[in-house]
Enzyme design. Structure first.
Site, PDB file in Angstrom:
ATOM      1  N   SER A 187       0.718  -1.202  -0.133  1.00  0.00           N
ATOM      2  CA  SER A 187       0.021   0.064  -0.047  1.00  0.00           C
ATOM      3  C   SER A 187       0.851   1.337   0.088  1.00  0.00           C
ATOM      4  CB  SER A 187      -1.071   0.141   1.174  1.00  0.00           C
ATOM      5  OG  SER A 187      -1.877  -0.998   0.972  1.00  0.00           O
ATOM      6  N   HIS A 250      -0.118   3.638   4.467  1.00  0.00           N
ATOM      7  CA  HIS A 250      -0.878   4.240   3.527  1.00  0.00           C
ATOM      8  C   HIS A 250      -0.686   5.799   3.604  1.00  0.00           C
ATOM      9  CE1 HIS A 250      -2.885   0.402   4.645  1.00  0.00           C
ATOM     10  NE2 HIS A 250      -3.462   0.530   3.561  1.00  0.00           N
TER      11      HIS A 250
END
Length: 303
Positions: A187, A250
């Protein structure tokens, strides 16, 4: 009369030579078209890609030299490696179910583990391991849908730089803000690509988004939100006997993309190393890296 016949023969020979040269040139051009130039269909694909990836002022320069050489090798190779590692742990290791983490993945030499931070490769190799089918599929869809056209335009070296910058930023940020949690998934790299792309979109919105493009952007945002939701669930609502996974990658990957990624992707027709914005972004990035290394050595609660 003989002289006239000689002149006629000479003219005929000259014409034949011209015809033969013309045929040879045509054959040469056809070979070049088959071997070195994209067919019309591919050019159409490049035009579509240019509308999504580049502002109008540099599209002509891209289309003049657009080709698929080299092909988007980086994104495809990374995606295949992530898929292969997932299948390996799902099929041949003691992974009881595909939709969540289990002992097979947690014992992987790739996963980022706070107890094994001295194994420096884990700060990058964690991108190869995923927490389950939804985690893997979400990352693969995003990095293929966005990464392939980005690599068609900017080539693998620049896309790889942004992707790996996001991966590294993700693990380092997780080691600071969530120092006792495991970390898996690509991610950080995916969000770095998205951060760089969306910054370019915000700066050049009217030029880069075709008609109805806002609908496609909303679909991408929906996928991002679902991926973030899955990461938050794994972090805060995992069962008591489970292993919570950090989601800081993230956010850090997105910030890496909005700084380094934006600079790289906005320098399509310029020498990247001559752009002062690039060096400012790199300097800020490495300052954060040095702080993270210092924190992990001297201040981390995981020590």
């Amino acid at each position: 009369m003989a002289a006239d016949r000689d002149l006629e023969m000479e003219d005929m020979n000259l014409n034949m030579d011209r015809d033969m040269k013309g045929e040879l040139e045509e054959e040469k051009e056809m070979r070049e078209d088959r071997g070195g130039k994209d067919p019309l269909k591919n050019k159409k694909v490049h035009r579509i890609v240019s509308k999504w990836m580049l502002p109008e002022k540099v599209r002509r320069a891209y289309l003049e030299r657009a080709n698929c050489l080299p092909p988007p090798v980086f994104i495809i190779s990374i995606s295949l490696a992530e898929l292969a590692v997932f299948i390996y742990y799902a099929v041949w290791k003691p992974q009881k179910q595909w939709i969540t983490l289990d002992t097979g993945i947690l014992e992987s030499p790739f996963i980022y583990s706070p107890e094994k931070r001295e194994q420096a490769w884990r700060f990058i190799s964690y991108m190869l391991v995923h927490a389950g089918v939804q985690h893997l599929v979400g990352n693969l869809i995003m990095q293929l849908v966005l990464g392939i056209p980005l690599e068609m335009v900017h080539k693998g070296l620049r896309v790889g730089l942004v992707y790996l910058a996001g991966v590294t930023a993700g693990s380092l940020a997780s080691s600071i803000f969530d120092p006792l949690r495991y970390l898996v998934g690509a991610s950080g790299g995916v969000y770095a690509l998205m951060g760089g792309y969306f910054m370019n979109v915000l700066v050049n919105f009217r030029e880069m988004i075709p008609a109805l493009g806002i609908v496609r952007l909303l679909i991408i945002i929906l996928i991002i939100l679902s991926d973030m939701g899955f990461a938050l669930y794994r972090r805060f609502f995992v069962p008591a006997n489970g292993s919570p996974v950090s989601f800081a990658a993230h956010i850090a990957g997105g910030f890496a993309g909005m700084s380094i990624g934006y600079t790289v992707f906005s320098c399509f027709d310029q020498a990247l190393l001559k752009d002062p914005r690039f060096w400012i972004a790199i300097a800020a990035y490495f300052a954060c890296v040095l702080f993270a290394v210092f924190f992990n050595i001297f201040l981390s609660p995981a020590n």
